[in-house]
Design a protein around this motif. Structure first.
Motif: not given
Length: 293
Positions: A41-47, A96-102
């Motif tokens: 259930g862990a959620i992450a933003n895609v880069a 693996s890459r994750c992106r923060s919010s802008i």
């Protein structure tokens, strides 16, 4: 494979891949907003630039293995000299890459959670990429940096230096990096992810069958016999073309003795002839040399 890719627009709420369901396509994420959810259930933003699909996650898990730790990067503030506004951060660990919010301010106060594989010891080095969002243009890369995360109970705030491709400083980001071993309830049981588009997103789509055909060709390329490397459908087309072009009375080898070939030697001329317009033109002589003696 690149020539086989087709532009694809995902609508908000569309699942590009789902856990437990067959995924017949690979997607190259270009622009938009896409998130992933694993089996816990862990959620992450895609880069941007990430490859989405079960085939991609399967290749990553085979090469790097399943995660053993959870990495948390807490972004606090940023001091970027070359940013005009709207920066964001990409946290990179292997494939693996994750992106923060802008962000439109320098006060970040955001946490990025990733599951990573730690090989030895209790420390893990993570790459930080700082980019700037630009409307209707390619996002600019401000710089890159590295941060070392550890399993220590109290993680202090550190200043991560950001430098450009020439090694010149472009600013710094204050952050806190924590590393925690995954408990049994948070360990991932499989490589599959559910990828969902959060907005209209631009991607490139590739059918898995195209990738499989390329794998089959590469596996045949290890054969010493070149005929085995030709796809089956191509062999049938070649035989049909040869039958159509074969003239009555022709012999298969046209009278050539391939067991006793002769070498062809090219001797360039030392003189140039002159044509009717007064221009010199190169002349080459071809000499057949019998090397059977």
């Amino acid at each position: 494979l690149i020539k086989s890719m087709k532009p694809y627009v995902a609508v908000p709420g569309e699942h590009l891949s789902e856990i437990g369901k067959e995924c017949n396509s690979l997607y190259m994420f270009q622009k938009g907003s896409v998130c992933t959810k694993d089996t816990t259930g862990a959620i992450a933003n895609v880069a941007e630039g990430a490859i989405i699909g079960h085939l991609a996650t399967s290749a990553s898990s085979k090469k790097e293995g399943l995660p053993t730790h959870q990495l948390q990067i807490e972004l606090i503030t940023a001091n970027l000299s070359r940013s005009k506004g709207n920066p964001y951060v990409i946290v990179e660990n292997g494939r693996s890459r994750c992106r923060s919010s802008i962000k439109n301010s320098r006060n970040w106060t955001e946490k990025i959670n990733m599951k990573v594989k730690v090989e030895n010891g209790k420390n893990h080095k993570t790459k930080i990429i700082v980019k700037e969002w630009r409307k209707r243009q390619n996002h600019a890369t401000i710089g890159r940096g590295e941060v070392l995360a550890s399993e220590s109970v109290s993680s202090d705030i550190v200043a991560c230096s950001i430098t450009d491709e020439r090694g010149k400083p472009t600013g710094s980001i204050e952050l806190r990096a924590r590393l925690t071993a995954l408990s049994e309830t948070k360990q991932i049981l499989g490589h599959e992810l559910t990828c969902t588009a959060l907005s209209f997103s631009h991607l490139y789509q590739l059918d898995v069958s195209d990738d499989q055909r390329l794998k089959d060709y590469i596996s045949r390329s290890t054969s010493l016999n070149i005929v085995d490397r030709i796809p089956i459908e191509t062999c049938d087309d070649m035989e049909e073309l040869e039958r159509e072009n074969e003239m009555p009375g022709d012999t298969p080898n046209n009278g050539v003795d391939w067991d006793n070939p002769v070498s062809l030697k090219s001797i360039p001329s030392t003189q140039n002839s002159v044509d009717g317009g007064g221009k010199r033109r190169s002349v080459f002589f071809l000499e057949w040399a019998d090397t059977t003696d």
